[in-house]
Write a protein that holds these residues in place. Sequence first.
Motif, PDB file in Angstrom:
ATOM      1  N   ALA A   5      -2.101  12.606   7.188  1.00  0.00           N
ATOM      2  CA  ALA A   5      -1.815  11.668   6.100  1.00  0.00           C
ATOM      3  C   ALA A   5      -0.898  10.559   6.589  1.00  0.00           C
ATOM      4  O   ALA A   5      -0.232  10.692   7.614  1.00  0.00           O
ATOM      5  N   ARG A   6      -0.858   9.486   5.854  1.00  0.00           N
ATOM      6  CA  ARG A   6       0.086   8.403   6.107  1.00  0.00           C
ATOM      7  C   ARG A   6       0.598   7.927   4.758  1.00  0.00           C
ATOM      8  O   ARG A   6      -0.050   8.107   3.740  1.00  0.00           O
ATOM      9  N   ILE A   7       1.770   7.355   4.744  1.00  0.00           N
ATOM     10  CA  ILE A   7       2.287   6.782   3.506  1.00  0.00           C
ATOM     11  C   ILE A   7       1.579   5.460   3.274  1.00  0.00           C
ATOM     12  O   ILE A   7       1.615   4.558   4.117  1.00  0.00           O
ATOM     13  N   GLU A   8       0.917   5.355   2.137  1.00  0.00           N
ATOM     14  CA  GLU A   8       0.168   4.152   1.808  1.00  0.00           C
ATOM     15  C   GLU A   8       1.074   3.125   1.121  1.00  0.00           C
ATOM     16  O   GLU A   8       0.957   1.934   1.351  1.00  0.00           O
ATOM     17  N   HIS A   9       1.990   3.604   0.264  1.00  0.00           N
ATOM     18  CA  HIS A   9       2.965   2.699  -0.340  1.00  0.00           C
ATOM     19  C   HIS A   9       4.154   3.478  -0.885  1.00  0.00           C
ATOM     20  O   HIS A   9       4.084   4.690  -1.066  1.00  0.00           O
ATOM     21  N   VAL A  10       5.224   2.764  -1.103  1.00  0.00           N
ATOM     22  CA  VAL A  10       6.357   3.250  -1.880  1.00  0.00           C
ATOM     23  C   VAL A  10       6.565   2.249  -3.001  1.00  0.00           C
ATOM     24  O   VAL A  10       6.226   1.068  -2.860  1.00  0.00           O
ATOM     25  N   ASN A  11       7.113   2.724  -4.111  1.00  0.00           N
ATOM     26  CA  ASN A  11       7.317   1.880  -5.279  1.00  0.00           C
ATOM     27  C   ASN A  11       8.796   1.922  -5.623  1.00  0.00           C
ATOM     28  O   ASN A  11       9.330   2.994  -5.893  1.00  0.00           O
ATOM     29  N   TYR A  53       2.222  -0.871   1.986  1.00  0.00           N
ATOM     30  CA  TYR A  53       3.007  -1.870   1.252  1.00  0.00           C
ATOM     31  C   TYR A  53       4.148  -1.220   0.491  1.00  0.00           C
ATOM     32  O   TYR A  53       4.206  -0.006   0.322  1.00  0.00           O
ATOM     33  N   VAL A  54       5.054  -2.070   0.036  1.00  0.00           N
ATOM     34  CA  VAL A  54       6.116  -1.685  -0.882  1.00  0.00           C
ATOM     35  C   VAL A  54       5.778  -2.330  -2.216  1.00  0.00           C
ATOM     36  O   VAL A  54       5.561  -3.548  -2.281  1.00  0.00           O
ATOM     37  N   ALA A  55       5.704  -1.524  -3.266  1.00  0.00           N
ATOM     38  CA  ALA A  55       5.514  -2.051  -4.616  1.00  0.00           C
ATOM     39  C   ALA A  55       6.893  -2.379  -5.161  1.00  0.00           C
ATOM     40  O   ALA A  55       7.771  -1.523  -5.224  1.00  0.00           O
TER      41      ALA A  55
END
Length: 125
Positions: A5-11, A53-55
Motif C-alpha cells: 500500500a501507499r498513502i494516497e492522501h492526508v486531509n 496529495y494533501v487535502a
Amino acid sequence: MNAIARIEHVNITTSDGPRMAGLLEKLCGWHRRWEGPSLNGGHSIHFGSDRTYVALYTPKGGIAGDFAKGEPLNHIGLEVDDIDAAERVIVDAGLEPFNHGDYEPGRRFYFFDWDGIEWEVISYA
C-alpha cells in the motif's frame, strides 16, 4: 494480501487553504489537483503530485486557534531534493525552522505552519 500500500492522501484542517497551498507549491513543486466546496459548507483544495496529495480543508466558520502538537498528529514528513532551498522557502514564508539534524539517513528540519501543525522536511540527497 501481498500488495504494498501507499498513502494516497492526508486531509488536514487549515485556516487558510490558499496560503497553505502556496507554501506547498513553493516547497514541493506540487500543483492543484482539485478545488471546491466540501463538508458542512467548507472548502477543500487537493494539492500534490499526480499520485499523492494533501487535502487542505477550511471549515465554513474557520478554525479557532492553534492545534495542539501530537493531538493526534505528531507531524507530516516531506522529502525534498534540496533541503537548503526548502529552508529558504520556509523562512521567506515567515515560519521558523527548528530541530535541524544531519544524520543517517539524511538531513532534516521541522517547522510549525500558521495553524500549529508540525512538518518535517527531509532530504536523502
